[in-house]
Motif scaffolding. Sequence first.
Motif, PDB file in Angstrom:
ATOM      1  N   GLU A  50       0.827  -1.205   0.000  1.00 41.58           N
ATOM      2  CA  GLU A  50       0.000   0.000   0.000  1.00 41.58           C
ATOM      3  C   GLU A  50       0.867   1.263   0.000  1.00 41.58           C
ATOM      4  O   GLU A  50       0.534   2.268  -0.628  1.00 41.58           O
ATOM      5  N   GLU A  51       2.003   1.198   0.703  1.00 42.00           N
ATOM      6  CA  GLU A  51       2.918   2.338   0.698  1.00 42.00           C
ATOM      7  C   GLU A  51       3.475   2.575  -0.701  1.00 42.00           C
ATOM      8  O   GLU A  51       3.603   3.726  -1.139  1.00 42.00           O
ATOM      9  N   ASP A  52       3.808   1.475  -1.390  1.00 37.67           N
ATOM     10  CA  ASP A  52       4.307   1.608  -2.761  1.00 37.67           C
ATOM     11  C   ASP A  52       3.244   2.223  -3.657  1.00 37.67           C
ATOM     12  O   ASP A  52       3.538   3.043  -4.529  1.00 37.67           O
ATOM     13  N   LYS A  53       1.998   1.822  -3.427  1.00 29.67           N
ATOM     14  CA  LYS A  53       0.887   2.361  -4.212  1.00 29.67           C
ATOM     15  C   LYS A  53       0.755   3.867  -3.990  1.00 29.67           C
ATOM     16  O   LYS A  53       0.579   4.633  -4.944  1.00 29.67           O
ATOM     17  N   GLU A  54       0.850   4.274  -2.735  1.00 31.02           N
ATOM     18  CA  GLU A  54       0.746   5.706  -2.425  1.00 31.02           C
ATOM     19  C   GLU A  54       1.883   6.486  -3.070  1.00 31.02           C
ATOM     20  O   GLU A  54       1.688   7.598  -3.576  1.00 31.02           O
ATOM     21  N   GLU A  55       3.087   5.909  -3.065  1.00 26.14           N
ATOM     22  CA  GLU A  55       4.228   6.567  -3.713  1.00 26.14           C
ATOM     23  C   GLU A  55       4.001   6.691  -5.221  1.00 26.14           C
ATOM     24  O   GLU A  55       4.317   7.717  -5.828  1.00 26.14           O
ATOM     25  N   ALA A  56       3.442   5.611  -5.808  1.00 21.26           N
ATOM     26  CA  ALA A  56       3.172   5.633  -7.248  1.00 21.26           C
ATOM     27  C   ALA A  56       2.114   6.683  -7.586  1.00 21.26           C
ATOM     28  O   ALA A  56       2.239   7.414  -8.581  1.00 21.26           O
ATOM     29  N   LEU A  57       1.080   6.769  -6.757  1.00 23.20           N
ATOM     30  CA  LEU A  57       0.023   7.752  -6.991  1.00 23.20           C
ATOM     31  C   LEU A  57       0.570   9.178  -6.875  1.00 23.20           C
ATOM     32  O   LEU A  57       0.196  10.062  -7.659  1.00 23.20           O
ATOM     33  N   ASP A  58       1.449   9.386  -5.907  1.00 19.10           N
ATOM     34  CA  ASP A  58       2.048  10.713  -5.747  1.00 19.10           C
ATOM     35  C   ASP A  58       2.926  11.037  -6.955  1.00 19.10           C
ATOM     36  O   ASP A  58       2.950  12.178  -7.428  1.00 19.10           O
ATOM     37  N   ILE A  95      -4.264   3.485 -13.569  1.00 16.67           N
ATOM     38  CA  ILE A  95      -3.386   2.314 -13.638  1.00 16.67           C
ATOM     39  C   ILE A  95      -2.817   1.991 -12.263  1.00 16.67           C
ATOM     40  O   ILE A  95      -2.798   0.834 -11.826  1.00 16.67           O
ATOM     41  N   CYS A  96      -2.345   3.020 -11.542  1.00 16.53           N
ATOM     42  CA  CYS A  96      -1.787   2.806 -10.201  1.00 16.53           C
ATOM     43  C   CYS A  96      -2.851   2.304  -9.233  1.00 16.53           C
ATOM     44  O   CYS A  96      -2.563   1.463  -8.371  1.00 16.53           O
ATOM     45  N   GLU A  97      -4.066   2.797  -9.348  1.00 16.04           N
ATOM     46  CA  GLU A  97      -5.160   2.350  -8.481  1.00 16.04           C
ATOM     47  C   GLU A  97      -5.447   0.868  -8.711  1.00 16.04           C
ATOM     48  O   GLU A  97      -5.691   0.110  -7.765  1.00 16.04           O
ATOM     49  N   GLU A  98      -5.419   0.446  -9.963  1.00 15.10           N
ATOM     50  CA  GLU A  98      -5.727  -0.943 -10.300  1.00 15.10           C
ATOM     51  C   GLU A  98      -4.595  -1.898  -9.920  1.00 15.10           C
ATOM     52  O   GLU A  98      -4.831  -3.001  -9.415  1.00 15.10           O
ATOM     53  N   LYS A  99      -3.346  -1.490 -10.185  1.00 17.69           N
ATOM     54  CA  LYS A  99      -2.210  -2.406 -10.030  1.00 17.69           C
ATOM     55  C   LYS A  99      -1.442  -2.225  -8.736  1.00 17.69           C
ATOM     56  O   LYS A  99      -0.713  -3.124  -8.321  1.00 17.69           O
ATOM     57  N   GLY A 100      -1.557  -1.044  -8.152  1.00 14.67           N
ATOM     58  CA  GLY A 100      -0.762  -0.764  -6.964  1.00 14.67           C
ATOM     59  C   GLY A 100       0.638  -0.306  -7.296  1.00 14.67           C
ATOM     60  O   GLY A 100       1.458  -0.097  -6.407  1.00 14.67           O
ATOM     61  N   ASN A 101       0.941  -0.148  -8.588  1.00 17.86           N
ATOM     62  CA  ASN A 101       2.256   0.338  -9.006  1.00 17.86           C
ATOM     63  C   ASN A 101       2.122   1.025 -10.353  1.00 17.86           C
ATOM     64  O   ASN A 101       1.089   0.923 -11.024  1.00 17.86           O
ATOM     65  N   PHE A 102       3.176   1.720 -10.755  1.00 14.72           N
ATOM     66  CA  PHE A 102       3.170   2.458 -12.014  1.00 14.72           C
ATOM     67  C   PHE A 102       3.914   1.653 -13.065  1.00 14.72           C
ATOM     68  O   PHE A 102       5.124   1.771 -13.235  1.00 14.72           O
TER      69      PHE A 102
END
Length: 460
Positions: free
Chosen positions: A318-326, A361-368
């Motif tokens: 989840e932290e990786d996802k937040e970083e990707a979203l940012d 894409i980040c929301e769906e995969k959790g990464n960029f």
Amino acid sequence: MKQNLIDQLNEWHESDEHQRIIDSLLTISDEEQDYDSISLLARAYTNMGLYEEALYHFDKISEAGKQDSLWHYRVGFALYYLKRYEESAQAFSRADQLDPGDQYTEYFLTRSSQKAEKQKREKLRLSKKKASMARGESVNGKVLFSDMFLADFWEDSEYARESYQSELPTDELIDSIEKELGYKLPSSYIDLMKQRNGGVPNNTNFPTKDPTSWAEDHIAISGIMGIGRKKSYSLCGDLGSQFMIDEWGYPDIGVVICDCPSAGHDVVMLDYRACGIDGEPEVVHVDQEDDYEITFLADNFEEFIKGLVNDEEYDASEEDKEEALDKVAHGKFSPLLEELCSRVTEVDQVEQKIRTICTQICEEKGNFSFQADKLSYLMYDVQFWLYTKSYPDTSRDQYVAAYPKIIAFGGEFGQGGYAPSFITDWLDVRKKEGRIIQDHGIIRFTDSYSEEVINKLEIA
């Protein structure tokens, strides 16, 4: 070498006519050959996938290439695709010393070093396994699955029933499937299939020590193939083991037993290299996206099944996802992407539209990352439209070379890497669909598909 010949060779290079380059340069006499002509000949062999031949010619100019970072880079590239990773790492290391900071050199240096270490571990592991089997030591893989274990193992869904699940196999069917595949199936696999013959498990992730194209620390499966021929995802079905080996080029080391969410770009296989066709196979992950890289998963099928874990195990991402979203919300675009966007008049606030799609894409995969899914294909479309709008005389080879500079290695708004075959597969798909057309080596979208991409951007 004369300038007019160099210009002609570069033109052929841009239009992917590498055989013409080879044919032309091979007519030059030994006396007329120089560093440039031999280097371009070796590059053409590399682009044809003839890496041994390329190395043969690079070796001819090795003395002159000692201080040339590009020579070391090209040698490293050929060695990398020959899976001679330790030598490849040495070549990229030297290229990096001569020309520090080049992102492609740094990328391949890191990958070569990682793969060299993995290659050493795998060689040692297989050697130990073969020695163990030669001594007649037993392999744990005969314990049956308990009713308690099976009670919540399988997902009950219409998709699983339609695509994977067959009638329970008879001994006669098992025997015929084994003969067709050429391998004796593990008793633990047969036991599981006699409870339910193929399907989608509730737990679809398996931890790994090495990164793959799917994730840094695990792989994911879509389902487990059953024993049969009728269902698409059964061992001998139309999308089964032999299909993946024959049509997708997977190594003929055993049996494909699981497909993965990448739509064919990675699979899980039973690996019979150490045990022979009648032995107890290991379970491995094979990554088409990484030149069919093999990653060890488990000593046997039972260990693999009992090692599957739920998606929740990786919620720490989840932290990786937040970083990707940012990153996709605020990261600075690469100079090339900024340039391409600045020339767009057809779409208002195109930069924000791109960020919106990448956020989805980040929301769906959790990464960029871009792979082979619908949103990734939209971003491949967007990048191609942007680039060919600004550079209309682009060849396939030029675009493949330019692609990583747009987003893949885009700095703040970037992915830090990419799988080249996803891009070339996308190009092939769009060309087959008639949405990309080629004229005298120049590729572009049809006018109607350009309009479709613009419309998708506008509503993003």
